[in-house]
Design a protein around this motif. Structure first.
Motif, PDB file in Angstrom:
ATOM      1  N   LYS A   1     -14.858 -19.478  28.496  1.00 33.58           N
ATOM      2  CA  LYS A   1     -14.120 -18.520  29.311  1.00 33.58           C
ATOM      3  C   LYS A   1     -14.153 -17.131  28.684  1.00 33.58           C
ATOM      4  CE  LYS A   1      -9.575 -17.675  31.355  1.00 33.58           C
ATOM      5  NZ  LYS A   1      -8.176 -18.167  31.488  1.00 33.58           N
ATOM      6  N   PHE A   2     -14.010 -17.081  27.365  1.00 34.42           N
ATOM      7  CA  PHE A   2     -14.048 -15.795  26.668  1.00 34.42           C
ATOM      8  C   PHE A   2     -15.393 -15.107  26.874  1.00 34.42           C
ATOM      9  CE2 PHE A   2     -15.530 -13.552  22.872  1.00 34.42           C
ATOM     10  CZ  PHE A   2     -14.573 -12.558  22.756  1.00 34.42           C
TER      11      PHE A   2
ATOM     12  N   LEU B   1     -17.660 -12.119  16.119  1.00 33.43           N
ATOM     13  CA  LEU B   1     -17.196 -11.010  16.951  1.00 33.43           C
ATOM     14  C   LEU B   1     -17.819  -9.696  16.497  1.00 33.43           C
ATOM     15  CD1 LEU B   1     -13.419 -11.910  17.367  1.00 33.43           C
ATOM     16  CD2 LEU B   1     -15.201 -12.002  19.121  1.00 33.43           C
ATOM     17  N   GLN B   2     -18.065  -9.576  15.199  1.00 34.73           N
ATOM     18  CA  GLN B   2     -18.726  -8.375  14.689  1.00 34.73           C
ATOM     19  C   GLN B   2     -20.154  -8.277  15.227  1.00 34.73           C
ATOM     20  OE1 GLN B   2     -17.159  -6.071  12.719  1.00 34.73           O
ATOM     21  NE2 GLN B   2     -18.972  -4.784  13.021  1.00 34.73           N
ATOM     22  N   ILE B   3     -20.856  -9.412  15.294  1.00 32.30           N
ATOM     23  CA  ILE B   3     -22.201  -9.423  15.864  1.00 32.30           C
ATOM     24  C   ILE B   3     -22.150  -9.020  17.333  1.00 32.30           C
ATOM     25  CG2 ILE B   3     -24.137 -10.907  16.526  1.00 32.30           C
ATOM     26  CD1 ILE B   3     -23.695 -12.517  14.020  1.00 32.30           C
ATOM     27  N   LEU B   4     -21.220  -9.593  18.074  1.00 33.87           N
ATOM     28  CA  LEU B   4     -21.117  -9.297  19.507  1.00 33.87           C
ATOM     29  C   LEU B   4     -20.781  -7.826  19.746  1.00 33.87           C
ATOM     30  CD1 LEU B   4     -19.151 -12.477  20.649  1.00 33.87           C
ATOM     31  CD2 LEU B   4     -21.552 -11.954  21.089  1.00 33.87           C
ATOM     32  N   SER B   5     -20.012  -7.240  18.843  1.00 36.19           N
ATOM     33  CA  SER B   5     -19.645  -5.836  18.990  1.00 36.19           C
ATOM     34  C   SER B   5     -20.795  -4.904  18.665  1.00 36.19           C
ATOM     35  CB  SER B   5     -18.446  -5.532  18.079  1.00 36.19           C
ATOM     36  OG  SER B   5     -18.124  -4.162  18.109  1.00 36.19           O
ATOM     37  N   SER B   6     -21.634  -5.303  17.711  1.00 33.74           N
ATOM     38  CA  SER B   6     -22.717  -4.420  17.253  1.00 33.74           C
ATOM     39  C   SER B   6     -24.010  -4.612  18.028  1.00 33.74           C
ATOM     40  CB  SER B   6     -22.963  -4.655  15.757  1.00 33.74           C
ATOM     41  OG  SER B   6     -21.794  -4.431  15.005  1.00 33.74           O
ATOM     42  N   CYS B   7     -24.301  -5.840  18.397  1.00 33.28           N
ATOM     43  CA  CYS B   7     -25.571  -6.153  19.073  1.00 33.28           C
ATOM     44  C   CYS B   7     -25.318  -6.240  20.576  1.00 33.28           C
ATOM     45  CB  CYS B   7     -26.148  -7.464  18.542  1.00 33.28           C
ATOM     46  SG  CYS B   7     -26.372  -7.502  16.741  1.00 33.28           S
TER      47      CYS B   7
ATOM     48  N   PHE C   1     -18.573 -11.041  28.108  1.00 31.06           N
ATOM     49  CA  PHE C   1     -20.026 -10.835  27.990  1.00 31.06           C
ATOM     50  C   PHE C   1     -20.721 -11.597  29.121  1.00 31.06           C
ATOM     51  CE2 PHE C   1     -18.049 -10.780  23.814  1.00 31.06           C
ATOM     52  CZ  PHE C   1     -18.435  -9.541  23.328  1.00 31.06           C
ATOM     53  N   GLN C   2     -20.669 -11.037  30.298  1.00 26.73           N
ATOM     54  CA  GLN C   2     -21.146 -11.727  31.485  1.00 26.73           C
ATOM     55  C   GLN C   2     -22.664 -11.932  31.490  1.00 26.73           C
ATOM     56  OE1 GLN C   2     -19.677  -9.575  34.877  1.00 26.73           O
ATOM     57  NE2 GLN C   2     -17.516  -9.936  34.375  1.00 26.73           N
ATOM     58  N   LYS C   3     -23.401 -11.053  30.821  1.00 28.80           N
ATOM     59  CA  LYS C   3     -24.864 -11.151  30.824  1.00 28.80           C
ATOM     60  C   LYS C   3     -25.391 -12.001  29.666  1.00 28.80           C
ATOM     61  CE  LYS C   3     -25.526  -6.642  33.041  1.00 28.80           C
ATOM     62  NZ  LYS C   3     -26.201  -5.315  32.938  1.00 28.80           N
ATOM     63  N   LEU C   4     -24.484 -12.531  28.860  1.00 28.38           N
ATOM     64  CA  LEU C   4     -24.875 -13.280  27.669  1.00 28.38           C
ATOM     65  C   LEU C   4     -24.808 -14.780  27.929  1.00 28.38           C
ATOM     66  CD1 LEU C   4     -25.578 -13.405  24.644  1.00 28.38           C
ATOM     67  CD2 LEU C   4     -23.119 -13.255  24.164  1.00 28.38           C
ATOM     68  N   THR C   5     -25.908 -15.485  27.632  1.00 29.04           N
ATOM     69  CA  THR C   5     -25.941 -16.938  27.704  1.00 29.04           C
ATOM     70  C   THR C   5     -25.691 -17.504  26.311  1.00 29.04           C
ATOM     71  OG1 THR C   5     -27.535 -16.894  29.525  1.00 29.04           O
ATOM     72  CG2 THR C   5     -27.347 -18.960  28.289  1.00 29.04           C
ATOM     73  N   VAL C   6     -24.716 -18.407  26.213  1.00 27.19           N
ATOM     74  CA  VAL C   6     -24.319 -18.948  24.914  1.00 27.19           C
ATOM     75  C   VAL C   6     -24.375 -20.463  24.946  1.00 27.19           C
ATOM     76  CG1 VAL C   6     -22.502 -19.082  23.173  1.00 27.19           C
ATOM     77  CG2 VAL C   6     -22.806 -16.986  24.500  1.00 27.19           C
ATOM     78  N   LEU C   7     -24.982 -21.047  23.932  1.00 27.62           N
ATOM     79  CA  LEU C   7     -24.953 -22.488  23.713  1.00 27.62           C
ATOM     80  C   LEU C   7     -24.044 -22.789  22.541  1.00 27.62           C
ATOM     81  CD1 LEU C   7     -28.597 -23.782  24.137  1.00 27.62           C
ATOM     82  CD2 LEU C   7     -26.722 -23.935  25.731  1.00 27.62           C
ATOM     83  N   GLY C   8     -23.148 -23.742  22.715  1.00 31.10           N
ATOM     84  CA  GLY C   8     -22.272 -24.126  21.631  1.00 31.10           C
ATOM     85  C   GLY C   8     -20.919 -23.455  21.730  1.00 31.10           C
ATOM     86  N   PRO C   9     -20.087 -23.597  20.701  1.00 28.10           N
ATOM     87  CA  PRO C   9     -20.371 -24.289  19.443  1.00 28.10           C
ATOM     88  C   PRO C   9     -20.541 -25.805  19.545  1.00 28.10           C
ATOM     89  CG  PRO C   9     -18.524 -22.749  19.198  1.00 28.10           C
ATOM     90  CD  PRO C   9     -18.779 -22.911  20.659  1.00 28.10           C
ATOM     91  N   LEU C  10     -20.000 -26.414  20.604  1.00 26.36           N
ATOM     92  CA  LEU C  10     -20.164 -27.849  20.742  1.00 26.36           C
ATOM     93  C   LEU C  10     -21.628 -28.185  20.963  1.00 26.36           C
ATOM     94  CD1 LEU C  10     -17.095 -28.717  23.011  1.00 26.36           C
ATOM     95  CD2 LEU C  10     -17.283 -28.847  20.518  1.00 26.36           C
ATOM     96  N   VAL C  11     -22.082 -29.277  20.360  1.00 26.98           N
ATOM     97  CA  VAL C  11     -23.477 -29.682  20.481  1.00 26.98           C
ATOM     98  C   VAL C  11     -23.725 -30.186  21.888  1.00 26.98           C
ATOM     99  CG1 VAL C  11     -25.254 -31.235  19.638  1.00 26.98           C
ATOM    100  CG2 VAL C  11     -23.613 -30.256  18.040  1.00 26.98           C
TER     101      VAL C  11
END
Length: 321
Positions: free
Chosen positions: A231-232, A206-212, A237-247
């Motif tokens: 969902k979070f 969350l610190q990374i997401l807040s700073s970057c 962060f609608q413009k952020l594409t995230v992979l994981g944590p599940l493989v």
């Protein structure tokens, strides 16, 4: 070119143009075949025109460490300070890392996964990597948050960082929040961050997401301590594409803003070292070059067949001897 000539003379092309053409060739062809065509071509491959982008990553994973040292120093020296992209795997000593930093005045992309470098050498030379915008230090097991902090403080233009780990290397280790906090506090311009199989906590992420705030892509596969769902991310962060944590089975799509690592991918067989024994400067019509790529055994010539607990016939495999 004389007025009566019907065809252009390739040996009269300016070195810059030759360098662009030779980028379509393999590393083996550039080093062993092109210099034998004519003197002008030999001069072109001996100068910086072909070596502004260097990719020996695939070859370096299977070469002898001494061969890697000599190859790396030769190609970086030929770049004459114009090196923009370097991809090499498994730097095995601080000397190589320091050498490339000495010639990194124009370097923008640096990929050195699986390298045997530690925090101390990174802290010493990070100031010489100030032009780097994309860095890959995945599977470098000896660096920690100290190294990433030094990189972040000196590489102010950094927009991409790969810091993936192998799950076996992180098994049983304590949390790696020091690296996450180093990223959060020193790399605010990041757009792409890969941290697969890192032992980071939800709080540090969350610190990374807040700073970057410019992040566009994150790879968090295997980060089991992160308790954030899709969902979070979609809500916050609608413009952020995230992979994981599940493989996930399907690997992510190629990055659009950072090209694949140079045109100099080496699809050839094992790169033997014999051709570097000479100075490589002038045109040389020595036929011995052809044999120098085949003077060492290849792993593909060794075939092992052990299928314990499996019926080879089901898969069309040859029977185990």
């Amino acid at each position: 070119m004389e007025e009566g000539d019907e065809y252009r003379r390739w040996d009269e092309l300016i070195p810059d143009a030759l360098g662009l053409i030779f980028r379509n060739l393999s590393l083996q062809e550039i080093l062993t075949m092109v210099p034998r065509v004519c003197k002008s071509w030999s001069r072109a491959v001996s100068g910086p025109y072909c070596w502004q982008e260097i990719n020996i990553e695939e070859w370096s994973t299977r070469c002898h460490p001494d061969h890697l040292d000599r190859m790396l120093q030769m190609l970086i020296t030929r770049s004459c300070g114009s090196l923009r992209k370097l991809c090499v795997s498994g730097l095995h000593n601080d000397t190589n890392f320091s050498f490339l930093a000495d010639h990194a005045g124009s370097l923008q992309t640096l990929r050195i996964p699986r390298s045997d470098i530690g925090d101390s050498i990174v802290e010493q030379i990070a100031g010489r990597l100030s032009t780097v915008t994309f860095l890959d230090v995945s599977y470098c097991n000896k660096i920690s948050g100290r190294a990433l902090e030094a990189i972040g403080k000196h590489c102010k233009l950094l927009v991409g960082l790969c810091r993936n780990m192998h799950p076996l290397d992180t098994e049983g280790l304590e949390a790696q929040d020091d690296e996450a906090y180093a990223i959060a506090t020193t790399m605010p311009k990041l757009k792409r961050l890969e941290m697969a199989y890192h032992l980071v906590s939800t709080e540090s992420l969350l610190q990374i997401l807040s700073s970057c705030t410019n992040l566009e892509f994150m790879d968090l596969r295997g980060c089991w301590n992160v308790n954030l769902d899709n969902k979070f991310f979609k809500e916050k962060f609608q413009k952020l594409t995230v992979l994981g944590p599940l493989v996930m089975e399907d690997y992510y799509e190629a990055n659009d803003w950072e090209e694949d690592c140079s045109e100099y991918s080496d699809d050839s067989d094992y790169l033997a070292w014999g051709f570097l024994a000479g100075d490589g400067g002038d045109y040389d019509d020595d036929e011995s070059y052809d044999e120098m790529w085949d003077d060492e055994g290849r792993l593909e010539e060794l075939e092992l067949r052990f299928y314990e607990g499996a019926d080879a016939g089901l898969y069309g495999w040859p029977p185990s001897p």
